[in-house]
Every structure is written in C-alpha cells, then in structure tokens.
Design a protein around this motif. Sequence first.
Motif, PDB file in Angstrom:
ATOM      1  N   ASN A  60      37.409  40.907  40.254  1.00 21.68           N
ATOM      2  CA  ASN A  60      37.996  42.167  39.799  1.00 21.68           C
ATOM      3  C   ASN A  60      37.087  43.345  40.120  1.00 21.68           C
ATOM      4  O   ASN A  60      37.566  44.431  40.476  1.00 21.68           O
ATOM      5  CB  ASN A  60      38.304  42.097  38.309  1.00 21.68           C
ATOM      6  CG  ASN A  60      39.641  41.435  38.005  1.00 21.68           C
ATOM      7  OD1 ASN A  60      40.641  42.107  37.778  1.00 21.68           O
ATOM      8  ND2 ASN A  60      39.662  40.104  38.011  1.00 21.68           N
ATOM      9  N   LYS A  61      35.783  43.144  40.020  1.00 19.11           N
ATOM     10  CA  LYS A  61      34.850  44.223  40.368  1.00 19.11           C
ATOM     11  C   LYS A  61      34.890  44.517  41.864  1.00 19.11           C
ATOM     12  O   LYS A  61      34.825  45.685  42.284  1.00 19.11           O
ATOM     13  CB  LYS A  61      33.443  43.851  39.924  1.00 19.11           C
ATOM     14  CG  LYS A  61      33.258  43.898  38.407  1.00 19.11           C
ATOM     15  CD  LYS A  61      31.818  43.645  37.994  1.00 19.11           C
ATOM     16  CE  LYS A  61      31.640  43.835  36.495  1.00 19.11           C
ATOM     17  NZ  LYS A  61      30.239  43.608  36.064  1.00 19.11           N
ATOM     18  N   VAL A  86      42.511  37.819  41.580  1.00 15.82           N
ATOM     19  CA  VAL A  86      42.381  38.555  42.840  1.00 15.82           C
ATOM     20  C   VAL A  86      41.181  38.059  43.650  1.00 15.82           C
ATOM     21  O   VAL A  86      40.533  38.836  44.356  1.00 15.82           O
ATOM     22  CB  VAL A  86      42.275  40.072  42.577  1.00 15.82           C
ATOM     23  CG1 VAL A  86      43.608  40.602  42.074  1.00 15.82           C
ATOM     24  CG2 VAL A  86      41.171  40.387  41.561  1.00 15.82           C
ATOM     25  N   GLY A 119      48.622  38.975  37.474  1.00 16.28           N
ATOM     26  CA  GLY A 119      47.879  40.160  37.879  1.00 16.28           C
ATOM     27  C   GLY A 119      47.846  40.296  39.393  1.00 16.28           C
ATOM     28  O   GLY A 119      47.983  41.395  39.944  1.00 16.28           O
ATOM     29  N   GLU A 158      36.518  46.337  29.790  1.00 18.78           N
ATOM     30  CA  GLU A 158      35.857  45.038  29.752  1.00 18.78           C
ATOM     31  C   GLU A 158      35.790  44.561  28.307  1.00 18.78           C
ATOM     32  O   GLU A 158      35.243  45.242  27.440  1.00 18.78           O
ATOM     33  CB  GLU A 158      34.444  45.117  30.343  1.00 18.78           C
ATOM     34  CG  GLU A 158      33.757  43.757  30.416  1.00 18.78           C
ATOM     35  CD  GLU A 158      32.428  43.795  31.170  1.00 18.78           C
ATOM     36  OE1 GLU A 158      31.482  43.113  30.718  1.00 18.78           O
ATOM     37  OE2 GLU A 158      32.352  44.506  32.187  1.00 18.78           O
ATOM     38  N   ILE A 162      43.003  48.222  34.404  1.00 17.06           N
ATOM     39  CA  ILE A 162      42.457  46.908  34.733  1.00 17.06           C
ATOM     40  C   ILE A 162      41.609  46.423  33.570  1.00 17.06           C
ATOM     41  O   ILE A 162      40.776  47.172  33.043  1.00 17.06           O
ATOM     42  CB  ILE A 162      41.590  46.976  36.015  1.00 17.06           C
ATOM     43  CG1 ILE A 162      42.422  47.493  37.188  1.00 17.06           C
ATOM     44  CG2 ILE A 162      40.997  45.611  36.340  1.00 17.06           C
ATOM     45  CD1 ILE A 162      41.617  47.763  38.437  1.00 17.06           C
ATOM     46  N   SER A 220      42.925  40.259  33.644  1.00 18.69           N
ATOM     47  CA  SER A 220      42.173  39.120  34.198  1.00 18.69           C
ATOM     48  C   SER A 220      42.806  38.661  35.511  1.00 18.69           C
ATOM     49  O   SER A 220      43.076  37.480  35.723  1.00 18.69           O
ATOM     50  CB  SER A 220      42.144  37.947  33.216  1.00 18.69           C
ATOM     51  OG  SER A 220      41.712  38.346  31.949  1.00 18.69           O
ATOM     52  N   ALA A 221      43.038  39.606  36.387  1.00 20.87           N
ATOM     53  CA  ALA A 221      43.861  39.353  37.564  1.00 20.87           C
ATOM     54  C   ALA A 221      43.237  38.326  38.500  1.00 20.87           C
ATOM     55  O   ALA A 221      42.034  38.340  38.760  1.00 20.87           O
ATOM     56  CB  ALA A 221      44.103  40.657  38.321  1.00 20.87           C
ATOM     57  N   PHE A 231      39.137  51.005  33.667  1.00 21.75           N
ATOM     58  CA  PHE A 231      38.696  49.624  33.485  1.00 21.75           C
ATOM     59  C   PHE A 231      38.285  49.390  32.035  1.00 21.75           C
ATOM     60  O   PHE A 231      37.550  50.174  31.442  1.00 21.75           O
ATOM     61  CB  PHE A 231      37.520  49.307  34.407  1.00 21.75           C
ATOM     62  CG  PHE A 231      36.953  47.916  34.209  1.00 21.75           C
ATOM     63  CD1 PHE A 231      37.771  46.796  34.332  1.00 21.75           C
ATOM     64  CD2 PHE A 231      35.618  47.728  33.888  1.00 21.75           C
ATOM     65  CE1 PHE A 231      37.266  45.518  34.145  1.00 21.75           C
ATOM     66  CE2 PHE A 231      35.096  46.452  33.709  1.00 21.75           C
ATOM     67  CZ  PHE A 231      35.920  45.346  33.839  1.00 21.75           C
ATOM     68  N   CYS A 253      39.364  42.846  31.972  1.00 19.29           N
ATOM     69  CA  CYS A 253      38.854  41.504  32.224  1.00 19.29           C
ATOM     70  C   CYS A 253      37.743  41.212  31.219  1.00 19.29           C
ATOM     71  O   CYS A 253      37.058  42.126  30.735  1.00 19.29           O
ATOM     72  CB  CYS A 253      38.314  41.404  33.649  1.00 19.29           C
ATOM     73  SG  CYS A 253      38.155  39.705  34.268  1.00 19.29           S
ATOM     74  N   LEU A 271      46.580  45.210  35.218  1.00 22.57           N
ATOM     75  CA  LEU A 271      46.058  43.919  35.676  1.00 22.57           C
ATOM     76  C   LEU A 271      45.234  43.313  34.553  1.00 22.57           C
ATOM     77  O   LEU A 271      44.225  43.889  34.145  1.00 22.57           O
ATOM     78  CB  LEU A 271      45.174  44.080  36.924  1.00 22.57           C
ATOM     79  CG  LEU A 271      45.741  44.834  38.133  1.00 22.57           C
ATOM     80  CD1 LEU A 271      44.756  44.744  39.300  1.00 22.57           C
ATOM     81  CD2 LEU A 271      47.101  44.318  38.536  1.00 22.57           C
TER      82      LEU A 271
END
Length: 390
Positions: free
Chosen positions: A349-350, A304, A280, A367, A337, A301-302, A365, A339, A299
């Motif tokens: 991610n947030k 980041v 990701g 979740e 995205i 569970s990137a 997004f 996660c 992405l």
Amino acid sequence: MKKTIVAMAAMLVAMGMSAQQNISYREGDIVSPQVNDDHTVTFRVKAPKAKSVKILADWEQNNGQATMKKGKDGVWEYTTPQLASEMFTYRFDIDGVLGIDPVNPFTRRDVGNIFSIFYVGGGAADEYLVKDVDHGQVRTVWYHSNTANADRRMNVYLPAGYGKTDKKYPVFYLLHGSGGDETAWLDLGHMARIMDNLIAEGKCVPMIVVMPNGNFGKQAAAGETAENLAFRPVSTHLLPHYKDGLFELAFPEIVNYVDATFNTIPDKAHRAIAGLSMGGMHTLMITANYPDMFNYIGLYSAGVDFSHLNMEEVPAYANLDTKLTKLAQGNPKLYWIACGSEDWLLPANKRLMERMDKDGLKYTFHESPRGHLWCNWRQYSLLFIPQLFK
C-alpha cells in the motif's frame, strides 16, 4: 387395525424424541462466553477426557491464543485480559481438534471455516448491534452479466423509508475480499446494522449499499445455486478469473442494473466505492478504468501487491500510471486508503501511494493498529461512510 395404530403411535413418539434431541444441545448450566463487566470474557467447555484445551481467537492480546485450565467436573475455563469493544471470533482446540463453542449458538463463516462469535460493547461494537431505530431492508437480487454469460447474485441495502416516496439516493458499492462473497459484508461486516445506526444517529446521509459477488467465476455464494452445492468456499485465487480483470471491466453492468432497478441519483457525484483486500484491488482497478464513475473511493487493506503479476498482459491492469493520472485530473472528492500497522500488505500500500504521488493523485491515508482483520475493516467503514456525499 389396532396393531397399525399402535405401530404408528410408537413411530410418532420415536420421531418426537429424535426431534427433541435436535434442540437439546446445551450442556447443562455451562455459560460460555460470559462477557464480564470489566470487559474480560470467560470461556468454558466440558471435555472431561481431554488432555489439552486451547482457545484460538482474533483479539490482540497474546495473538488471541490461550491454554484453558481444567476444573471440577471436567469443565475447562479461561478468562481473557480486558478486551476492546468489538465483535470477536474464536474456536476451541481440544486435543488438536478445532471446533466451535458447543453452548454458544452464534456463529459466522469466514471463507470455509465456522467460528463462534461474541461482542464486547462500550465502543465500536455498539454500532454492530440492532438498536431501537428505523430499519432498512436488504434485498437479494440477480443481475445478468453479458461478460460472464450468467445471472449473478448480489445484496442491496435500502435505507429506512426507501420506496415510500420518489426520493432518489446516492449509492455506495462495497466489495469483499478473497474467499468472501456477496454475504460477507452483511454477515461479517454487519453492514445493514451499521447503516441503520449511522443513519439514525445522523452520522451519514441515507444511501443505498450494493454488495456484489467478486468471484467472477461463480454466480453466487457457496450453496446458493445447483452448481454451487458442490462448491466449498475457498480463497479466490483457487477459482477461475482470479486477477484476470474481467470483474473490474464488467463492473458497469452492475452499476447499470442498480440505476435501472432502484431509485438512485445516477451520476459520479453520488457514487462511492470501497473494498477490502481483494476488493481493494478491485476498487483500485475499477476506478482507474472508469475515472468518471465514482467520486468517493476507499481502499481497505488493499491487495495491491503486484510483484507476481505481469500488469501489462492484463488489459484492466495495463497502463496503470496513465489511468491514475487521468483519474487525478477528474479530481475525485475523496480517495481514502487505510491499512493496519501489522498488515502484511502495508508495504504494498505504501508503494501504491508513492506511485499515486508521482501520478498526481491526491489521497488520505489512515494507519490503524493490528493486521489483516475484520475488526479493522468494520472500523474503517465507521470512519469512511460518514465522509460520503457531504
């Protein structure tokens, strides 16, 4: 002469007995795992001298951990609560020694560990199974990277019917996480089966899926080259070129090879890219540096979390806000995205999404429940892939 013949016969008998022992590994009539009609699963292992036997797995209830109960003839047994439809991994802990289920021949490697596996049907796992549909093919290919000064290996899924006509296909680039390699999305992600089934069910368009090796200091998965015979799988942060941006900057080498080798539609509108965890992070940076290359971005569970990284010292990562603003101006059709609610990377991610809001980059997004797990990444693919190239 007679003595020689007798000696050779004895040797062949001995070899036959040895070979027979290699295939007679099952422990009598023990059945494990036993997937029951109510979606519970029963495990059994024979360990008459053991003092304690536990099961360590990746289902949600009790964090996948349970103590097994010893029964007659030294057979330990445990039945799970009702499980969701998924592919699950597990191991036994017998007096502190971890190992696979000795009567279950089906295993997967994840990073450097081997796990036994099983499936509970009736939902997501049905898409991971081989069905009576037209099947694509997977080709293992090598491309040359001038940046790495080496040939590097990747796997490419080609949909059913590929090559029978001059038809050209869109391309989905799918990247693995830390500790994975070019086999991860096939072995743990079941990507070839997922693609066969989604295409046959009309849930997605036929496409090529490219699964490269994101460990830029290695040519291929462990054991696949002479040098790699001594390379044991480890998390990527222990390997050369971790988070130095070279893989991301060199990614056009992969795209150019794919477009030159396969029947692709070589433009932004017909390219997608996604990755899990480290992949990701790679996806974020590849698309930021090459904003005109991909129209669909995912992405999963990137990875980041930039807190331990000086971004401005790495050319691929520097000026990220400026790059994301330029990417936004190119108006990618989908930036998706996902996660898990219990994933340790959710806060990062947030923070990334807050950054994207300031940079004007639109995204969607999703979740999900649970954490940093393959069950989530497989299911993210079931959600993301049907949105591509529509």
